[in-house]
Design an enzyme around this catalytic site. Structure first.
Site, PDB file in Angstrom:
ATOM      1  N   TYR A 144       1.050  -1.224  -0.012  1.00  0.00           N
ATOM      2  CA  TYR A 144      -0.092  -0.082  -0.036  1.00  0.00           C
ATOM      3  C   TYR A 144       0.646   1.338  -0.047  1.00  0.00           C
ATOM      4  CZ  TYR A 144      -3.204   3.567   1.678  1.00  0.00           C
ATOM      5  OH  TYR A 144      -4.108   4.795   1.702  1.00  0.00           O
ATOM      6  N   ASP A 238       9.306   3.045  -0.959  1.00  0.00           N
ATOM      7  CA  ASP A 238       8.258   3.446   0.030  1.00  0.00           C
ATOM      8  C   ASP A 238       8.568   3.149   1.576  1.00  0.00           C
ATOM      9  OD1 ASP A 238       6.073   4.405   1.443  1.00  0.00           O
ATOM     10  OD2 ASP A 238       4.582   3.720   0.181  1.00  0.00           O
ATOM     11  N   LYS A 266       4.759   9.610   8.252  1.00  0.00           N
ATOM     12  CA  LYS A 266       4.643   9.224   9.701  1.00  0.00           C
ATOM     13  C   LYS A 266       5.439   9.564  10.685  1.00  0.00           C
ATOM     14  CE  LYS A 266       1.328   5.557   7.970  1.00  0.00           C
ATOM     15  NZ  LYS A 266       1.332   4.758   6.913  1.00  0.00           N
TER      16      LYS A 266
HETATM   17  C1  LIG Z   1       0.551   4.968   5.519  1.00  0.00           C
HETATM   18  C2  LIG Z   1       1.395   4.719   4.231  1.00  0.00           C
HETATM   19  C3  LIG Z   1       1.276   5.632   3.274  1.00  0.00           C
HETATM   20  C4  LIG Z   1       0.330   6.733   3.001  1.00  0.00           C
HETATM   21  O1  LIG Z   1       0.427   7.850   4.064  1.00  0.00           O
HETATM   22  P1  LIG Z   1      -0.521   8.829   4.362  1.00  0.00           P
HETATM   23  O2  LIG Z   1       0.110   9.630   5.176  1.00  0.00           O
HETATM   24  O3  LIG Z   1      -1.604   7.911   5.022  1.00  0.00           O
HETATM   25  O4  LIG Z   1      -1.180   9.221   3.136  1.00  0.00           O
HETATM   26  C5  LIG Z   1       2.073   5.146   1.842  1.00  0.00           C
HETATM   27  N1  LIG Z   1       2.971   4.099   2.180  1.00  0.00           N
HETATM   28  C6  LIG Z   1       3.023   3.393   3.373  1.00  0.00           C
HETATM   29  C7  LIG Z   1       4.021   2.424   3.172  1.00  0.00           C
HETATM   30  C8  LIG Z   1       2.062   3.578   4.381  1.00  0.00           C
HETATM   31  O5  LIG Z   1       2.185   2.611   5.161  1.00  0.00           O
END
Ligand SMILES: *Cc1c(COP(=O)(O)O)cnc(C)c1O
Length: 431
Positions: A144, A238, A266
């Site tokens: 994701y 990511d 995060k």
């Molecule tokens: C949470 C998350 C996102 C998206 O971040 P948001 O601040 O919720 O838009 C993208 N990539 C990964 C791996 C994530 O865990």
């Protein structure tokens, strides 16, 4: 456990907000429950409006690492607020956080801040397309990357390697440029690259966190990087979850890879809205106003989020032993929990890394999308509800990481193990 006030609030919320929530998983729908309402949070605990206490393994989905309402962090935020909440102009702290990130991630030479992880991945993909002049994207099933149109895509049917929309509202014309590979199955990446020549980038969670925790197999990430390099495909890591969680410097440091672009989020905002993407100078210089790839944000580099992030990163940088402690605490819990599972005949597997783990209800190892997807979701639902009644909040879905902070100490781990004993005893005898 009484949750009357939460239930009344949820009812009100559903009249005003779709499903009552501002992000889908918070609705507890996949575990057939309704959410509690948080009044405050401190350390490793949440307190709801009915006066219940929960040991928190969601930790704002990974945004929290120092523990809730950390005293030093709250102090830094209070000071920042006094200086104004947003400028829309340059300020020194944005240089300071950029330096911290660049120092921690050798693969990042230039970076931009955004207001969410989604914005970071969306911008990284546009940048990769702008820089290479190509259209295609490779992503992995189960990874994701936020709710970006091009990434809300699932594998097409049959032998098709191009994607189809995984959400209403995503045009097929867009989804077809996303090719879906299988995590830990390098041949699926090879096949896509052989078949399609228009690929701009490959985006990957180096450690999967959004299908539950799934670790990359030996050399998998190195092979992925090699394939990308051979074909002129930009590698986007990511690390929105893993960034400052699995170690200071992220999963790319652990696995020795050197991505072209990295996405963060995060943890780097200390609980405020933030994201970042950065990478090789040559690539990042394609962004406006240096280059022709447009990207912007009113609140990008927000002074409060940035100063909260600086406090968090400096603390982590200066207390690296906390990573060892987080790892040891998970190892401790893991050994005991697996013993308890065996004793009560509950088929259970635990995947873990520093700062996060997932317990899967399965009798086989979970190494890819398929083995994760086939675990027992009914068992998870029962586990979730039993644990909540014990005052432990795990994510309301089997396919999430349980997140540990620096405030998850021996006491919390013991409580967790004791609750597993009770819950698995009940579950083992009922099945
Ligand atoms: C949470 C998350 C996102 C998206 O971040 P948001 O601040 O919720 O838009 C993208 N990539 C990964 C791996 C994530 O865990």
């Amino acid at each position: 456990m009484n949750r009357d006030k939460s239930e009344a609030l949820f009812k009100k919320a559903t009249n005003l907000i779709p499903a009552g929530v501002n992000s889908p998983v918070r609705a507890f729908k996949s575990v057939n429950d309704s959410p509690f309402y948080v009044k405050k949070a401190k350390g490793a605990y949440l307190y709801d409006v009915d006066g219940n206490e929960y040991l928190d393994y969601v930790s704002s989905w990974g945004a929290i690492i120092l523990g809730h309402a950390d005293r030093g962090l709250v102090g830094a935020i209070k000071k920042a607020v006094e200086d104004g909440t947003s400028y829309g102009a340059c300020h020194p702290a944005e240089i300071e956080i950029a330096q911290l990130i660049v120092d921690a991630f050798p693969s990042i030479e230039l970076l931009r801040l955004t207001s969410s992880g989604t914005e970071a991945t969306m911008s990284a993909i546009r940048l990769a397309r702008g820089f290479t002049g190509k259209r295609g994207i490779i992503k992995f099933r189960g990874c994701y990357h936020g709710h970006v149109d091009s990434l809300l895509v699932k594998a097409g049917s049959g032998l098709a390697t191009f994607g189809t929309p995984d959400s209403d509202g995503v045009p097929e014309d867009l989804a077809k440029h996303t090719y879906v590979a299988e995590f830990n199955h390098i041949e699926t990446v090879k096949n896509i690259i052989q078949e399609h020549k228009d690929i701009a980038c490959l985006i990957i969670e180096p450690i999967m966190g959004n299908m539950g925790v799934i670790l990359p197999e030996e050399k998998f990430l190195n092979y992925v990087q090699e394939l990308c390099q051979q074909s002129g495909i930009l590698l986007i890591c990511d690390e929105v979850i893993t960034g400052f969680r699995v170690t200071y410097g992220g999963a790319q440091h652990v696995y020795g890879i050197d991505p072209d672009i990295t996405c963060l989020g995060k943890i780097i905002g200390g609980g405020f809205a933030i994201g970042a993407f950065g990478g090789k100078r040559k690539i990042m210089q394609a962004l406006a106003p240096l280059g022709n790839t447009y990207q912007a944000g009113t609140l990008s580099g927000n002074p409060i989020a940035v100063r909260a992030g600086i406090y968090t990163l400096q603390y982590l940088r200066d207390h690296r032993d906390m990573y060892d402690q987080m790892r040891q605490h998970i190892e401790m819990a893991k050994d005991s929990i697996l013993r308890i599972a065996t004793k009560h005949g509950v088929p259970y597997r635990i995947n873990s890394t520093t700062g996060m783990f997932t317990g899967f209800f399965s009798d086989r190892d979970v190494t890819d999308y398929e083995s994760a997807a086939t675990c027992d979701k009914k068992a998870y639902e029962s586990f979730f509800k039993h644990m909540l009644a014990e005052g432990i909040f795990f994510a309301p879905s089997q396919f999430e990481a349980s997140i540990v902070t620096m405030c998850h100490k021996e006491r919390e781990i013991s409580k967790t193990i004791d609750s597993y004993e009770k819950v698995f005893r009940a579950m083992g005898s009922s099945s």
